[in-house]
Design a protein around this motif. Sequence first.
Motif, PDB file in Angstrom:
ATOM      1  N   GLU A   3       8.577 -41.835  34.775  1.00 22.35           N
ATOM      2  CA  GLU A   3       7.453 -42.733  35.043  1.00 22.35           C
ATOM      3  C   GLU A   3       6.860 -42.445  36.412  1.00 22.35           C
ATOM      4  O   GLU A   3       5.634 -42.421  36.570  1.00 22.35           O
ATOM      5  CB  GLU A   3       7.902 -44.193  34.947  1.00 22.35           C
ATOM      6  CG  GLU A   3       8.163 -44.629  33.528  1.00 22.35           C
ATOM      7  CD  GLU A   3       8.708 -46.043  33.430  1.00 22.35           C
ATOM      8  OE1 GLU A   3       8.890 -46.717  34.466  1.00 22.35           O
ATOM      9  OE2 GLU A   3       8.961 -46.477  32.295  1.00 22.35           O
ATOM     10  N   THR A  12       0.343 -42.517  32.375  1.00 22.54           N
ATOM     11  CA  THR A  12       1.292 -43.592  32.105  1.00 22.54           C
ATOM     12  C   THR A  12       2.155 -43.208  30.909  1.00 22.54           C
ATOM     13  O   THR A  12       1.632 -42.815  29.859  1.00 22.54           O
ATOM     14  CB  THR A  12       0.546 -44.910  31.797  1.00 22.54           C
ATOM     15  OG1 THR A  12      -0.299 -45.226  32.910  1.00 22.54           O
ATOM     16  CG2 THR A  12       1.520 -46.042  31.553  1.00 22.54           C
ATOM     17  N   VAL A  13       3.477 -43.276  31.098  1.00 20.58           N
ATOM     18  CA  VAL A  13       4.415 -42.943  30.022  1.00 20.58           C
ATOM     19  C   VAL A  13       5.512 -43.998  29.966  1.00 20.58           C
ATOM     20  O   VAL A  13       5.743 -44.724  30.929  1.00 20.58           O
ATOM     21  CB  VAL A  13       5.058 -41.550  30.221  1.00 20.58           C
ATOM     22  CG1 VAL A  13       4.022 -40.442  30.208  1.00 20.58           C
ATOM     23  CG2 VAL A  13       5.899 -41.505  31.481  1.00 20.58           C
ATOM     24  N   ASP A  14       6.200 -44.035  28.843  1.00 16.88           N
ATOM     25  CA  ASP A  14       7.413 -44.830  28.707  1.00 16.88           C
ATOM     26  C   ASP A  14       8.555 -43.926  29.162  1.00 16.88           C
ATOM     27  O   ASP A  14       8.934 -42.979  28.466  1.00 16.88           O
ATOM     28  CB  ASP A  14       7.592 -45.262  27.246  1.00 16.88           C
ATOM     29  CG  ASP A  14       8.857 -46.074  27.024  1.00 16.88           C
ATOM     30  OD1 ASP A  14       9.829 -45.937  27.801  1.00 16.88           O
ATOM     31  OD2 ASP A  14       8.880 -46.857  26.057  1.00 16.88           O
ATOM     32  N   GLY A  15       9.084 -44.204  30.338  1.00 18.92           N
ATOM     33  CA  GLY A  15      10.098 -43.339  30.941  1.00 18.92           C
ATOM     34  C   GLY A  15      11.313 -43.137  30.073  1.00 18.92           C
ATOM     35  O   GLY A  15      11.851 -42.026  29.987  1.00 18.92           O
ATOM     36  N   SER A  16      11.768 -44.165  29.383  1.00 20.62           N
ATOM     37  CA  SER A  16      12.960 -44.019  28.540  1.00 20.62           C
ATOM     38  C   SER A  16      12.678 -43.120  27.337  1.00 20.62           C
ATOM     39  O   SER A  16      13.542 -42.349  26.919  1.00 20.62           O
ATOM     40  CB  SER A  16      13.502 -45.375  28.099  1.00 20.62           C
ATOM     41  OG  SER A  16      12.559 -46.042  27.305  1.00 20.62           O
ATOM     42  N   GLU A  17      11.480 -43.188  26.790  1.00 22.15           N
ATOM     43  CA  GLU A  17      11.127 -42.321  25.657  1.00 22.15           C
ATOM     44  C   GLU A  17      11.020 -40.862  26.095  1.00 22.15           C
ATOM     45  O   GLU A  17      11.482 -39.954  25.397  1.00 22.15           O
ATOM     46  CB  GLU A  17       9.822 -42.784  25.002  1.00 22.15           C
ATOM     47  CG  GLU A  17       9.956 -44.051  24.201  1.00 22.15           C
ATOM     48  CD  GLU A  17      10.972 -43.925  23.066  1.00 22.15           C
ATOM     49  OE1 GLU A  17      10.933 -42.929  22.327  1.00 22.15           O
ATOM     50  OE2 GLU A  17      11.808 -44.845  22.934  1.00 22.15           O
TER      51      GLU A  17
END
Length: 159
Positions: A3, A12-17
Motif C-alpha cells: 500500500e 491505490t491497492v489492497d495491500g493484503s491482496e
Amino acid sequence: RFEVFFGEQGITVDGSEVDKFYQNSLSHQHGLMPYAKEVCKELSKRTKLSIVTNGVGTTANSRIGGTEIKKYIDKIVISEVVGFAKPDIEFFDAAFVIIGCTKNDKILIVGDSITSDIRGGVNAGIDTCWYNFKNDITPEGININYVINDLRQLLDIIE
C-alpha cells in the motif's frame, strides 16, 4: 508495504491482496544459483546442510521444495516460523536448536546478504562466507571469514 509503495506511485491497492499475489508468485520460483546442485550434492557427503532464510513459511517451503537441492538439505529454518529474522541473534539461537548444534560447533553461514546473513553470523559468533556473486566491494568494518564469487569455491573451504 505494498500500500505504501503503490501509494507513492499514486495507485491505490489492497495491500493484503497484492501480498497474496506476490507470495504466490514467489512460491513458484525455483531457480538456483550456478553450481548449487553440484555443490550441495558434494557437501552433503561431508557435512549436514541447512537453509536459514528470512521469509514466509509457506512461500519458502514451496520454493525450496521445488528445487533439486531439497534432498541434500537436513533442516530448513524460516524467520516467520521461528518468530525472528536474520540478523537477530534470536533467529540464530532458534536455528541452533532446530538444527541441533551450538555456536561452538563448526558452523559456516554462507549468504549473499551482508546485512542479514553475514551480520547475523557475526552477531551469532559463527564463521561467515559471503557469496559475492555480483563482485561488490567488500565492506569495511565487518568480519567476513571467507568471500567467494563461485559456489564451487565452497568445496575448498568445507572439509
